[in-house]
Design a protein around this motif. Sequence first.
Motif, mmCIF file in Angstrom:
data_model
loop_
_atom_site.group_PDB
_atom_site.id
_atom_site.type_symbol
_atom_site.label_atom_id
_atom_site.label_comp_id
_atom_site.label_asym_id
_atom_site.label_seq_id
_atom_site.Cartn_x
_atom_site.Cartn_y
_atom_site.Cartn_z
ATOM 1 N N GLN A 203 0.743 -1.389 -0.083
ATOM 2 C CA GLN A 203 0.012 0.014 0.013
ATOM 3 C C GLN A 203 0.829 1.154 0.241
ATOM 4 O OE1 GLN A 203 -4.220 -0.309 2.100
ATOM 5 N NE2 GLN A 203 -2.670 -1.371 3.444
ATOM 6 N N LEU B 117 -4.677 -3.791 -5.350
ATOM 7 C CA LEU B 117 -3.238 -3.570 -5.605
ATOM 8 C C LEU B 117 -2.558 -4.264 -6.902
ATOM 9 C CD1 LEU B 117 -2.354 -4.337 -1.711
ATOM 10 C CD2 LEU B 117 -1.907 -2.224 -3.136
ATOM 11 N N ARG C 3 -3.451 -1.851 -9.397
ATOM 12 C CA ARG C 3 -2.637 -0.519 -9.432
ATOM 13 C C ARG C 3 -1.237 -0.711 -9.745
ATOM 14 N NH1 ARG C 3 -1.078 1.794 -3.109
ATOM 15 N NH2 ARG C 3 1.214 2.122 -3.783
#
Length: 248
Positions: free
Chosen positions: A126, A158, A161
Motif C-alpha cells: 500500500q 493492489l 494498481r
Amino acid sequence: MAEWVKGKVTQVQHWTDALFSLTIEAPVAPFTAGQFAKLGLEIDGERVQRAYSYVNAPDNPALEFYLVNVPEGKLSPHLHVMKPGDEINIVSEAAGFFVLEEVPDCDTLWMLATGTAIGPYLSILQYGQDLERFNNIVLVHAARYAADLSYLPLMQALEQRYEGKLRIQTVVSRETVPGSLTGRVPALIDNGELESAVGLTMQPDNSHVMLCGNPQMVRDTQQLLKETRQMTKHLRRRPGHMTAEHYW
Ligand SMILES: Cc1cc2nc3c(=O)[nH]c(=O)nc-3n(C[C@H](O)[C@H](O)[C@H](O)COP(=O)(O)OP(=O)(O)OC[C@H]3O[C@@H](n4cnc5c(N)ncnc54)[C@H](O)[C@@H]3O)c2cc1C
Ligand SMILES: NC(=O)c1ccc[n+]([C@@H]2O[C@H](COP(=O)([O-])OP(=O)(O)OC[C@H]3O[C@@H](n4cnc5c(N)ncnc54)[C@H](OP(=O)(O)O)[C@@H]3O)[C@@H](O)[C@H]2O)c1
C-alpha cells in the motif's frame, strides 16, 4: 524500555468467527512498512502484550491490525471482543527487520504469507516505496479456507494498481475452490504448481523469498528451498535469498 501510549479503537471488522481487524487511533512514532507494534491490555491487574504487524501504510494515520482469535490464548480473545470507542495500549516505537531495506535487489520478489501474516506485505504494497528494484512481485496468501482470505479485495485492487508488476495468488489447504491453489505452500513449490500458476520461476539467480507467519511453514519452506533450489537465508554479513518472520 518501550514507551506505551493510549490508543482508541475506531473500527472493528469481523471477517469470520475468528478473523478480525482493529483500526486504532494513537499518537505513535513513525514506523517502516513491514514492522510490528505491540498491543496491550490490563487483564486481572496484569499488562498482557503481544506483537501485531501494521497493515496500513506508514503514511496512513488509521492504524490497522489483522488478527485471529486463538480461543485458548491470553490476549487475542480480549482483543476479539473490543468495540469502537474502547481504549487500548500500544507501544509508540515499532520494531522488526521484516522490511524492504533488508531485502536485496532481484528480478522477482516473492511474498509468502499464512493466515494473518499477510499484514506486513499489505503495508509494504500500500505504501509502494522502494519497489522499483524488483521487476516482478508475487503476493501469496495461504489460509485454511477461502473464507479466511479476508484481504482478497485489497490484494486485487493492489494488483490493478501495479499494472502487471504485482501478481497475486491465493492458496487454501482445507477445501478446493476456483481461483485458489489447493494444499500447502512448500508442497506447491516442490511440485511446481505455484510457479506455473503465477508464470514466474523461483530460482537463486532471479528471486528473493520473504516468508511470514506460521513458523512451521517458514521452516518447511526454507528447508525445501535450501535442499532443492540451493537458496540460503539472507544475512547482512552473508547475502542470500530468504528473509523470514515467525509469528510464534
Ligand atoms: C513479530 C510478530 C508479529 C505478529 N503479528 C501478528 C498479527 O499481525 N496478527 C496476529 O493475529 N498475530 C500476530 N502475531 C502473534 C501475536 O503476537 C499473538 O501471539 C497472537 O495474537 C495470540 O496471542 P494470545 O495471547 O491470544 O495467544 P498466545 O499464547 O500468544 O499464542 C497461542 C498459540 O496461538 C497460535 N497463534 C498465535 N498467533 C497466531 C496467528 N497469528 N495465527 C495463527 N495462530 C496463531 C500459536 O499456536 C500459539 O502458540 C505476531 C507475532 C510476532 C512475533
Ligand atoms: N482460521 C480460522 O477460521 C479459525 C477458526 C477458529 C479458530 N482459529 C484459531 O486460529 C489459529 C489458526 O489460525 P490460522 O488458520 O489463521 O493459521 P494456521 O493454522 O497457521 O494456518 C494457516 C495456513 O498455514 C498452513 N500451514 C500450517 N502449517 C504449515 C506448514 N508446516 N507448511 C505449510 N503450510 C502450513 C495451514 O495449512 P493446514 O490447513 O494444512 O494446517 C493453513 O493453510 C488456531 O489457533 C485456531 O484456534 C482459526
